[in-house]
Design a protein around this motif. Structure first.
Motif, mmCIF file in Angstrom:
data_model
loop_
_atom_site.group_PDB
_atom_site.id
_atom_site.type_symbol
_atom_site.label_atom_id
_atom_site.label_comp_id
_atom_site.label_asym_id
_atom_site.label_seq_id
_atom_site.Cartn_x
_atom_site.Cartn_y
_atom_site.Cartn_z
ATOM 1 N N LYS A 31 0.826 -1.210 0.000
ATOM 2 C CA LYS A 31 0.000 0.000 0.000
ATOM 3 C C LYS A 31 0.866 1.268 0.000
ATOM 4 O O LYS A 31 0.485 2.279 -0.604
ATOM 5 N N ILE A 32 2.031 1.224 0.652
ATOM 6 C CA ILE A 32 2.935 2.378 0.611
ATOM 7 C C ILE A 32 3.451 2.587 -0.813
ATOM 8 O O ILE A 32 3.571 3.734 -1.282
ATOM 9 N N SER A 33 3.736 1.507 -1.523
ATOM 10 C CA SER A 33 4.167 1.639 -2.918
ATOM 11 C C SER A 33 3.087 2.306 -3.763
ATOM 12 O O SER A 33 3.389 3.139 -4.629
ATOM 13 N N MET A 34 1.838 1.958 -3.506
ATOM 14 C CA MET A 34 0.733 2.600 -4.225
ATOM 15 C C MET A 34 0.647 4.087 -3.878
ATOM 16 O O MET A 34 0.358 4.929 -4.737
ATOM 17 N N LEU A 35 0.907 4.433 -2.618
ATOM 18 C CA LEU A 35 0.916 5.846 -2.199
ATOM 19 C C LEU A 35 1.962 6.642 -2.966
ATOM 20 O O LEU A 35 1.734 7.801 -3.325
ATOM 21 N N ARG A 36 3.113 6.040 -3.174
ATOM 22 C CA ARG A 36 4.224 6.759 -3.808
ATOM 23 C C ARG A 36 3.913 7.152 -5.255
ATOM 24 O O ARG A 36 4.394 8.170 -5.736
ATOM 25 N N ASP A 37 3.096 6.340 -5.943
ATOM 26 C CA ASP A 37 2.829 6.544 -7.362
ATOM 27 C C ASP A 37 2.155 7.903 -7.582
ATOM 28 O O ASP A 37 1.091 8.176 -7.029
ATOM 29 N N GLN A 50 0.559 8.883 -9.976
ATOM 30 C CA GLN A 50 -0.716 8.726 -10.672
ATOM 31 C C GLN A 50 -1.866 8.413 -9.714
ATOM 32 O O GLN A 50 -3.025 8.450 -10.118
ATOM 33 N N THR A 51 -1.547 8.090 -8.449
ATOM 34 C CA THR A 51 -2.603 7.789 -7.466
ATOM 35 C C THR A 51 -3.355 9.067 -7.122
ATOM 36 O O THR A 51 -2.762 10.035 -6.656
ATOM 37 N N GLY A 52 -4.662 9.056 -7.376
ATOM 38 C CA GLY A 52 -5.472 10.256 -7.162
ATOM 39 C C GLY A 52 -5.828 10.487 -5.704
ATOM 40 O O GLY A 52 -5.584 9.638 -4.834
ATOM 41 N N THR A 53 -6.453 11.639 -5.440
ATOM 42 C CA THR A 53 -6.756 12.065 -4.072
ATOM 43 C C THR A 53 -7.602 11.046 -3.318
ATOM 44 O O THR A 53 -7.293 10.689 -2.182
ATOM 45 N N ASN A 54 -8.685 10.570 -3.931
ATOM 46 C CA ASN A 54 -9.600 9.654 -3.245
ATOM 47 C C ASN A 54 -8.898 8.354 -2.860
ATOM 48 O O ASN A 54 -8.998 7.884 -1.716
ATOM 49 N N GLU A 55 -8.158 7.774 -3.813
ATOM 50 C CA GLU A 55 -7.458 6.527 -3.529
ATOM 51 C C GLU A 55 -6.347 6.753 -2.517
ATOM 52 O O GLU A 55 -6.129 5.934 -1.614
ATOM 53 N N PHE A 56 -5.638 7.872 -2.643
ATOM 54 C CA PHE A 56 -4.558 8.202 -1.711
ATOM 55 C C PHE A 56 -5.099 8.282 -0.284
ATOM 56 O O PHE A 56 -4.524 7.719 0.651
ATOM 57 N N LYS A 64 -7.810 6.899 0.975
ATOM 58 C CA LYS A 64 -8.196 5.568 1.449
ATOM 59 C C LYS A 64 -6.974 4.745 1.846
ATOM 60 O O LYS A 64 -6.988 4.028 2.851
ATOM 61 N N LEU A 65 -5.911 4.839 1.062
ATOM 62 C CA LEU A 65 -4.691 4.091 1.364
ATOM 63 C C LEU A 65 -4.076 4.547 2.685
ATOM 64 O O LEU A 65 -3.608 3.728 3.484
ATOM 65 N N ILE A 66 -4.066 5.865 2.926
ATOM 66 C CA ILE A 66 -3.537 6.392 4.190
ATOM 67 C C ILE A 66 -4.302 5.794 5.365
ATOM 68 O O ILE A 66 -3.716 5.358 6.366
ATOM 69 N N GLU A 67 -5.637 5.761 5.262
ATOM 70 C CA GLU A 67 -6.460 5.183 6.321
ATOM 71 C C GLU A 67 -6.155 3.706 6.520
ATOM 72 O O GLU A 67 -6.021 3.224 7.651
ATOM 73 N N GLU A 68 -6.068 2.960 5.406
ATOM 74 C CA GLU A 68 -5.818 1.519 5.495
ATOM 75 C C GLU A 68 -4.464 1.230 6.124
ATOM 76 O O GLU A 68 -4.331 0.322 6.964
ATOM 77 N N ILE A 69 -3.449 1.983 5.734
ATOM 78 C CA ILE A 69 -2.106 1.785 6.299
ATOM 79 C C ILE A 69 -2.116 2.113 7.789
ATOM 80 O O ILE A 69 -1.508 1.410 8.602
ATOM 81 N N ALA A 70 -2.819 3.185 8.167
ATOM 82 C CA ALA A 70 -2.903 3.555 9.586
ATOM 83 C C ALA A 70 -3.556 2.441 10.397
ATOM 84 O O ALA A 70 -3.129 2.150 11.522
ATOM 85 N N THR A 71 -4.583 1.801 9.835
ATOM 86 C CA THR A 71 -5.238 0.687 10.534
ATOM 87 C C THR A 71 -4.265 -0.475 10.717
ATOM 88 O O THR A 71 -4.144 -1.038 11.811
#
Length: 211
Positions: free
Chosen positions: A17-23, A25-31, A33-40
């Protein structure tokens, strides 16, 4: 320096999920959600030492003594503004947690933090406090936030970040050797503008869509 107080995450889901954050091309909405998921996912690890006490529960079969979280409710303290993106991820684990806020901004010339807001749950000295900031760059904001928490009476403090630079991690360890630090990924270095490399850009801008 106490190496035992630093926990670098190795779980494959967190790394993916951190790799996806770095991209970029990852838009605001997905970014977001990923921050929340990683925090969990990180919170699950960071909260493994929450104190328990046995309470009496009546099951459909019988009455029993069974463990539940003890003491005052957890305090989640995001460092504004990017830290707000991690709050819901921890609330998914502990919905009853109290939430404080610490507002800091970084001087773009000196890179040093300045406080503009600090509001913490009372009594803060009886709570486990988890301070949140997606990025640990120079360490200045994290050090200042922990300073403020301690000045208000906070004693049991954890700091959670998604990515960290070695320079900032070292500074935070040296300034506050008594806190537990949880890092999603330790990156290579800071550049001349004090941005983490390879990093993920400005976390606040990407969370809130203010690029």
């Amino acid at each position: 320096m106490n190496e035992n107080n630093v926990h670098i995450m190795t779980h494959p889901l967190i790394q993916h999920k951190i790799s996806m954050l770095r991209d970029k091309q990852t838009g605001t909405n997905e970014f977001r959600k990923l921050i929340e998921e990683i925090a969990t996912l990180m919170g699950y690890e960071a909260l493994r030492d929450l104190p328990l006490e046995d309470v009496e529960i009546e099951t459909p079969i019988e009455t029993c003594q069974t463990p539940m979280i003890a003491g005052k409710k957890l305090a989640i303290v995001p460092i504004l503004r990017a830290g707000l993106g991690m709050v819901e991820g921890l609330l998914a684990l502990v919905p009853s947690a109290k939430i404080g806020h610490i507002g800091l901004y970084r001087d773009h010339v000196t890179h040093e933090p300045h406080e503009y807001y600090c509001k913490l749950p009372d009594p803060i000295d009886q709570r486990l406090i988890v301070a949140l900031d997606p990025m640990l760059a120079t360490g200045g904001s994290a050090i200042a936030a922990v300073d403020f928490i301690k000045q208000h009476g906070g004693k049991q403090i954890k700091f959670m970040c998604i990515i960290a630079a070695p320079e900032g991690l070292k500074r935070l360890q040296e300034a506050h050797p008594d806190i537990q630090i949880y890092v999603g990924h330790l990156d290579r270095q800071l550049n001349e503008d004090a941005y983490i490399c390879p990093g993920l850009g400005d976390a606040g801008d990407r969370i809130f869509g203010t690029l």
